[in-house]
Design a protein around this motif. Structure first.
Motif, PDB file in Angstrom:
ATOM      1  N   ASP A   1     -32.994  54.446  15.979  1.00 17.28           N
ATOM      2  CA  ASP A   1     -32.262  55.352  16.860  1.00 17.28           C
ATOM      3  C   ASP A   1     -31.860  56.596  16.089  1.00 17.28           C
ATOM      4  O   ASP A   1     -31.993  56.667  14.870  1.00 17.28           O
ATOM      5  N   GLY A   2     -31.388  57.577  16.810  1.00 11.70           N
ATOM      6  CA  GLY A   2     -30.931  58.824  16.195  1.00 11.70           C
ATOM      7  C   GLY A   2     -29.434  58.965  16.294  1.00 11.70           C
ATOM      8  O   GLY A   2     -28.920  60.068  16.451  1.00 11.70           O
ATOM      9  N   GLY A   3     -28.724  57.831  16.212  1.00 12.37           N
ATOM     10  CA  GLY A   3     -27.272  57.840  16.351  1.00 12.37           C
ATOM     11  C   GLY A   3     -26.553  58.199  15.071  1.00 12.37           C
ATOM     12  O   GLY A   3     -27.129  58.760  14.131  1.00 12.37           O
ATOM     13  N   SER A   4     -25.279  57.820  15.036  1.00 15.48           N
ATOM     14  CA  SER A   4     -24.428  58.185  13.901  1.00 15.48           C
ATOM     15  C   SER A   4     -24.486  57.184  12.766  1.00 15.48           C
ATOM     16  O   SER A   4     -23.838  57.361  11.743  1.00 15.48           O
ATOM     17  N   GLY A   5     -25.303  56.131  12.925  1.00 10.42           N
ATOM     18  CA  GLY A   5     -25.408  55.141  11.859  1.00 10.42           C
ATOM     19  C   GLY A   5     -24.177  54.264  11.757  1.00 10.42           C
ATOM     20  O   GLY A   5     -23.294  54.281  12.625  1.00 10.42           O
ATOM     21  N   MET A   6     -24.121  53.481  10.701  1.00 15.86           N
ATOM     22  CA  MET A   6     -22.996  52.564  10.486  1.00 15.86           C
ATOM     23  C   MET A   6     -22.457  52.710   9.073  1.00 15.86           C
ATOM     24  O   MET A   6     -23.183  53.121   8.158  1.00 15.86           O
ATOM     25  N   THR A   7     -21.214  52.351   8.924  1.00 11.55           N
ATOM     26  CA  THR A   7     -20.627  52.315   7.589  1.00 11.55           C
ATOM     27  C   THR A   7     -21.088  51.036   6.893  1.00 11.55           C
ATOM     28  O   THR A   7     -21.634  50.118   7.519  1.00 11.55           O
ATOM     29  N   GLU A   8     -20.846  50.951   5.602  1.00 13.93           N
ATOM     30  CA  GLU A   8     -21.223  49.758   4.839  1.00 13.93           C
ATOM     31  C   GLU A   8     -20.491  48.524   5.353  1.00 13.93           C
ATOM     32  O   GLU A   8     -21.066  47.433   5.417  1.00 13.93           O
ATOM     33  N   GLN A   9     -19.234  48.699   5.749  1.00 10.30           N
ATOM     34  CA  GLN A   9     -18.463  47.574   6.266  1.00 10.30           C
ATOM     35  C   GLN A   9     -19.036  47.074   7.590  1.00 10.30           C
ATOM     36  O   GLN A   9     -19.151  45.863   7.805  1.00 10.30           O
ATOM     37  N   GLN A  10     -19.406  47.991   8.474  1.00  9.83           N
ATOM     38  CA  GLN A  10     -20.005  47.591   9.752  1.00  9.83           C
ATOM     39  C   GLN A  10     -21.348  46.904   9.544  1.00  9.83           C
ATOM     40  O   GLN A  10     -21.662  45.929  10.223  1.00  9.83           O
ATOM     41  N   ARG A  11     -22.103  47.379   8.578  1.00 12.25           N
ATOM     42  CA  ARG A  11     -23.411  46.772   8.307  1.00 12.25           C
ATOM     43  C   ARG A  11     -23.252  45.351   7.757  1.00 12.25           C
ATOM     44  O   ARG A  11     -24.002  44.447   8.124  1.00 12.25           O
TER      45      ARG A  11
ATOM     46  N   PHE B   1     -19.665  37.517  17.249  1.00 11.00           N
ATOM     47  CA  PHE B   1     -18.561  38.214  17.901  1.00 11.00           C
ATOM     48  C   PHE B   1     -18.107  39.430  17.116  1.00 11.00           C
ATOM     49  O   PHE B   1     -16.964  39.854  17.225  1.00 11.00           O
ATOM     50  N   SER B   2     -19.005  39.984  16.303  1.00  5.17           N
ATOM     51  CA  SER B   2     -18.680  41.208  15.572  1.00  5.17           C
ATOM     52  C   SER B   2     -19.688  42.268  15.951  1.00  5.17           C
ATOM     53  O   SER B   2     -20.899  42.056  15.877  1.00  5.17           O
ATOM     54  N   SER B   3     -19.191  43.431  16.385  1.00  5.01           N
ATOM     55  CA  SER B   3     -20.073  44.505  16.818  1.00  5.01           C
ATOM     56  C   SER B   3     -20.216  45.536  15.719  1.00  5.01           C
ATOM     57  O   SER B   3     -19.254  45.867  15.028  1.00  5.01           O
ATOM     58  N   GLY B   4     -21.443  46.044  15.559  1.00  3.24           N
ATOM     59  CA  GLY B   4     -21.675  47.059  14.543  1.00  3.24           C
ATOM     60  C   GLY B   4     -21.465  48.461  15.047  1.00  3.24           C
ATOM     61  O   GLY B   4     -21.615  49.420  14.304  1.00  3.24           O
ATOM     62  N   ARG B   5     -21.107  48.599  16.310  1.00  2.00           N
ATOM     63  CA  ARG B   5     -20.951  49.945  16.859  1.00  2.00           C
ATOM     64  C   ARG B   5     -19.602  50.530  16.473  1.00  2.00           C
ATOM     65  O   ARG B   5     -18.594  49.816  16.424  1.00  2.00           O
TER      66      ARG B   5
ATOM     67  N   VAL C   1     -31.533  45.447   8.492  1.00  2.00           N
ATOM     68  CA  VAL C   1     -30.978  46.686   9.016  1.00  2.00           C
ATOM     69  C   VAL C   1     -31.020  47.737   7.917  1.00  2.00           C
ATOM     70  O   VAL C   1     -30.729  47.461   6.751  1.00  2.00           O
ATOM     71  N   ASP C   2     -31.432  48.942   8.296  1.00  2.00           N
ATOM     72  CA  ASP C   2     -31.434  50.091   7.387  1.00  2.00           C
ATOM     73  C   ASP C   2     -30.661  51.199   8.091  1.00  2.00           C
ATOM     74  O   ASP C   2     -31.101  51.703   9.133  1.00  2.00           O
ATOM     75  N   THR C   3     -29.520  51.558   7.561  1.00  2.00           N
ATOM     76  CA  THR C   3     -28.664  52.530   8.230  1.00  2.00           C
ATOM     77  C   THR C   3     -28.010  53.457   7.235  1.00  2.00           C
ATOM     78  O   THR C   3     -27.733  53.070   6.096  1.00  2.00           O
ATOM     79  N   ILE C   4     -27.808  54.685   7.674  1.00  2.00           N
ATOM     80  CA  ILE C   4     -27.111  55.699   6.882  1.00  2.00           C
ATOM     81  C   ILE C   4     -26.062  56.334   7.785  1.00  2.00           C
ATOM     82  O   ILE C   4     -26.368  56.728   8.916  1.00  2.00           O
ATOM     83  N   THR C   5     -24.842  56.410   7.303  1.00  2.00           N
ATOM     84  CA  THR C   5     -23.781  57.017   8.096  1.00  2.00           C
ATOM     85  C   THR C   5     -24.162  58.448   8.459  1.00  2.00           C
ATOM     86  O   THR C   5     -24.408  59.271   7.586  1.00  2.00           O
TER      87      THR C   5
ATOM     88  N   GLY D   1     -26.926  59.217   9.896  1.00  2.00           N
ATOM     89  CA  GLY D   1     -28.376  59.395   9.860  1.00  2.00           C
ATOM     90  C   GLY D   1     -29.155  58.400  10.686  1.00  2.00           C
ATOM     91  O   GLY D   1     -30.372  58.285  10.518  1.00  2.00           O
ATOM     92  N   GLY D   2     -28.485  57.678  11.562  1.00  2.00           N
ATOM     93  CA  GLY D   2     -29.194  56.749  12.430  1.00  2.00           C
ATOM     94  C   GLY D   2     -29.361  55.370  11.812  1.00  2.00           C
ATOM     95  O   GLY D   2     -29.016  55.131  10.647  1.00  2.00           O
ATOM     96  N   THR D   3     -29.907  54.458  12.619  1.00  2.00           N
ATOM     97  CA  THR D   3     -30.068  53.064  12.210  1.00  2.00           C
ATOM     98  C   THR D   3     -31.452  52.574  12.600  1.00  2.00           C
ATOM     99  O   THR D   3     -31.965  52.925  13.661  1.00  2.00           O
ATOM    100  N   THR D   4     -32.051  51.782  11.733  1.00  2.00           N
ATOM    101  CA  THR D   4     -33.324  51.126  12.016  1.00  2.00           C
ATOM    102  C   THR D   4     -33.152  49.625  11.864  1.00  2.00           C
ATOM    103  O   THR D   4     -32.745  49.152  10.803  1.00  2.00           O
ATOM    104  N   MET D   5     -33.425  48.898  12.937  1.00  2.00           N
ATOM    105  CA  MET D   5     -33.425  47.437  12.900  1.00  2.00           C
ATOM    106  C   MET D   5     -34.866  46.974  12.775  1.00  2.00           C
ATOM    107  O   MET D   5     -35.748  47.441  13.503  1.00  2.00           O
ATOM    108  N   MET D   6     -35.119  46.057  11.857  1.00  2.00           N
ATOM    109  CA  MET D   6     -36.470  45.582  11.599  1.00  2.00           C
ATOM    110  C   MET D   6     -36.473  44.062  11.586  1.00  2.00           C
ATOM    111  O   MET D   6     -35.530  43.434  11.131  1.00  2.00           O
ATOM    112  N   PHE D   7     -37.574  43.477  12.082  1.00  2.00           N
ATOM    113  CA  PHE D   7     -37.744  42.045  11.905  1.00  2.00           C
ATOM    114  C   PHE D   7     -39.213  41.745  11.617  1.00  2.00           C
ATOM    115  O   PHE D   7     -40.106  42.485  12.031  1.00  2.00           O
ATOM    116  N   THR D   8     -39.443  40.677  10.877  1.00  2.00           N
ATOM    117  CA  THR D   8     -40.787  40.258  10.508  1.00  2.00           C
ATOM    118  C   THR D   8     -41.157  38.978  11.247  1.00  2.00           C
ATOM    119  O   THR D   8     -40.293  38.180  11.610  1.00  2.00           O
TER     120      THR D   8
END
Length: 310
Positions: free
Chosen positions: A245-255, A262-266, A292-296, A298-305
């Protein structure tokens, strides 16, 4: 044989089991003492003290029997305890299933009535009324998804959740998912999945649920007019699906607490925090991993294999 009365307090059973496990070293100690005593009896026999040798041999046999009895008894308690825990989890899953069913019925009525109003079949609506109807539809959809997530979570924890894998072309599956999601999300969705078919042995409906959850989360986090990007890449023995996504990303604590139940990363704490927890469980049941790869800012990328079909 360990017996659990129907009306007894379950806490008493767990206390007794905890105490039994606390002295779980007893069988090992008995076995070691039996070996040492047997060695000592052989040594005494060599020295010519046959009376003492026979006595020590009897003591070694008693210690060995004691170790065997303790091992058998502990194994039986473990089996009974595990069976009791499985029954509790199964009962919980049944209760959640009943609750989900009871929730689905009124939600279906609410959603059906709201859709009729939105189509203006009973009569034209004012702009404010349309806004209220849209809010009803949105929240009824969220409640329906929440009921499904709770049911899935309860089944996973109870050990009754089944994965029904079939050989699936993951690239084609992603195209079908995107075709369905473009009608229910405001954000544009871009799929990058060129190349030949990529086949994996997966439960298509469960993978659809995971991707839908990731895309919906990304769409809610996106800035206006920014596209949600889905990529499918194949490597040695596995494939990777990423949702950016092109959002605001997450902080290290949220990640760090992103996959906690029951914990939201938003940033605003919206959402139940169940969807990603369940997604992680589903991917791991398929033999894959989720990242999860996120930068405050700079957006967030969720990946799964997922493992490729050999």
């Amino acid at each position: 044989m360990l017996h659990q009365p129907e009306n007894s307090d379950p806490r008493n059973t767990f206390v007794s089991v905890e105490l039994w496990r606390a002295v779980g070293i007893v069988p090992l100690v008995c076995a070691l003492l039996a070996v040492l005593t047997l060695v000592l009896s052989i040594f005494v026999e060599v020295q010519g003290w046959s009376v003492w040798s026979e006595t020590l041999a009897v003591i070694a046999a008693v210690l060995a029997l004691g170790a065997s009895y303790n091992l058998v008894r502990r194994r039986r308690i473990d089996l009974v305890t595990n069976s009791h825990l499985r029954r509790m989890e199964s009962r919980r899953a049944d209760q959640v299933s009943m609750l989900s069913h009871e929730i689905r019925t009124p939600l279906a009525v609410i959603r059906g009535s709201a859709e009729l109003l939105a189509e203006e079949g009973p009569g034209p609506l004012t702009p404010k009324q349309k806004a209220f109807v849209a809010r009803i539809l949105d929240n009824s959809e969220r409640m329906s998804n929440l009921a499904e997530q709770l049911l899935t979570q309860a089944r996973i924890e109870a050990g009754v959740f089944e994965v029904r894998p079939t050989v699936v072309d993951v690239r084609a599956l992603m195209r079908h998912i995107v075709e369905d999601l473009v009608h229910v999300t405001d954000a544009p969705i871009v799929l990058d999945a060129p190349g030949a078919p990529v086949r994996a042995n997966v439960d298509a409906e469960l993978i659809r649920q995971v991707v839908t959850n990731l895309v919906m989360n990304a769409a809610r986090s996106n800035h206006e007019s920014t596209a949600v990007q889905i990529r499918v890449t194949a490597g040695e023995g596995q494939l990777m699906v990423s949702v950016s996504d092109g959002g605001s990303g997450m902080t290290e604590q949220q990640r760090d607490r992103l996959f906690t139940r029951f914990s939201s990363g938003r940033p605003l704490g919206n959402g139940t925090g169940i969807g990603l927890f369940i997604s992680q469980q589903v991917i791991e049941l398929h033999g894959g991993r989720i990242f999860v790869d996120t930068i405050t800012g700079g957006g967030t990328t969720m990946m799964f294999t997922l493992p490729l079909k050999e």
